[in-house]
Motif scaffolding. Structure first.
Motif, PDB file in Angstrom:
ATOM      1  N   MET A   1       0.948  -1.195  -0.132  1.00  0.00           N
ATOM      2  CA  MET A   1       0.083   0.146   0.012  1.00  0.00           C
ATOM      3  C   MET A   1       0.682   1.306  -0.059  1.00  0.00           C
ATOM      4  N   LEU A   2       1.961   1.228   0.734  1.00  0.00           N
ATOM      5  CA  LEU A   2       2.968   2.357   0.940  1.00  0.00           C
ATOM      6  C   LEU A   2       3.611   2.556  -0.801  1.00  0.00           C
TER       7      LEU A   2
ATOM      8  N   GLN B   1       2.264   1.934  -3.503  1.00  0.00           N
ATOM      9  CA  GLN B   1       1.269   2.290  -4.420  1.00  0.00           C
ATOM     10  C   GLN B   1       0.879   3.572  -4.039  1.00  0.00           C
ATOM     11  N   ALA B   2       1.187   4.185  -2.844  1.00  0.00           N
ATOM     12  CA  ALA B   2       1.006   5.778  -2.679  1.00  0.00           C
ATOM     13  C   ALA B   2       2.088   6.609  -2.957  1.00  0.00           C
ATOM     14  N   LEU B   3       3.223   5.928  -3.235  1.00  0.00           N
ATOM     15  CA  LEU B   3       4.270   6.901  -3.469  1.00  0.00           C
ATOM     16  C   LEU B   3       4.408   7.355  -4.897  1.00  0.00           C
TER      17      LEU B   3
END
Length: 192
Positions: free
Chosen positions: A93-94, A96-98
């Motif tokens: 998730m991290l 994908q958020a970057l």
């Protein structure tokens, strides 16, 4: 992985395990395993890279028109396995958020850290977050080809990047260690 394990030529079991369903679709998984002198890994430990190399080579020899498609499907399944079992969901998730450049940098570091699972005794190097190379790739050792052969590796990289960096990522093997005049398998990732 210790230097002794690297020298022993061990590779992750997915180099065989994820190819088996593709071969089973053709009705010859057990026969090809036997002809390659390979066994079905239990999935809990590294396997001799020679077994995986012989199976991949046999695939290219016996099914030249389907080999790239089957190896790529196995590569995508290997990436799905990695996503389901090896990269924790919060880390996914991290990433994908970057922004894509930062996610690519982080993912390429993780790939480099775990390269022994897919490069075996070969030497993996991330040139930058979008370019990788494998010197002495055991899955194509001793082969000669006019075209790149490493569809499994390219599909693993592409699917990981599509899932964690940007859905428009592709991976191309630009040169292969099996091609005359080339010492490494070179993979370039692109974002559309």
């Amino acid at each position: 992985m210790s230097e002794d394990e690297r020298a022993a030529g061990l590779i992750g079991p997915n180099a065989i395990l994820q190819l088996l369903p593709q071969l089973a679709r053709l009705g010859d998984a057990e026969g090809m395993l036997a002809r390659a002198g390979a066994t079905i890994p239990d999935g809990t430990e590294m396997i001799p890279e020679g077994e995986a190399a012989r199976l991949h080579r046999l695939l290219r020899t016996e099914l030249p028109d389907l080999a790239s498609e089957l190896a790529a499907a196995a590569g995508r399944d290997t990436a799905r396995y990695i996503l389901a079992h090896r990269i924790p969901r919060p880390a996914q998730m991290l990433l994908q958020a970057l922004p894509a450049p930062l996610a690519a940098r982080a993912l390429s570091r993780a790939i480099t850290k775990h390269a022994w699972t897919f490069a075996g005794s070969g030497q993996f190097r991330a040139i930058d977050p979008w370019d990788f190379e494998i010197r002495h790739n055991p899955l194509i050792a001793g082969e000669t080809s006019d075209v790149p052969l490493c569809h499994w590796h390219a599909a693993v990289f592409a699917h990981l990047y599509q899932t964690l960096v940007h859905p428009g990522c592709t991976c191309t093997e630009t040169t292969c260690g099996a091609q005359p005049g080339h010492a490494t398998c070179h993979f370039t990732l692109h974002r559309s």
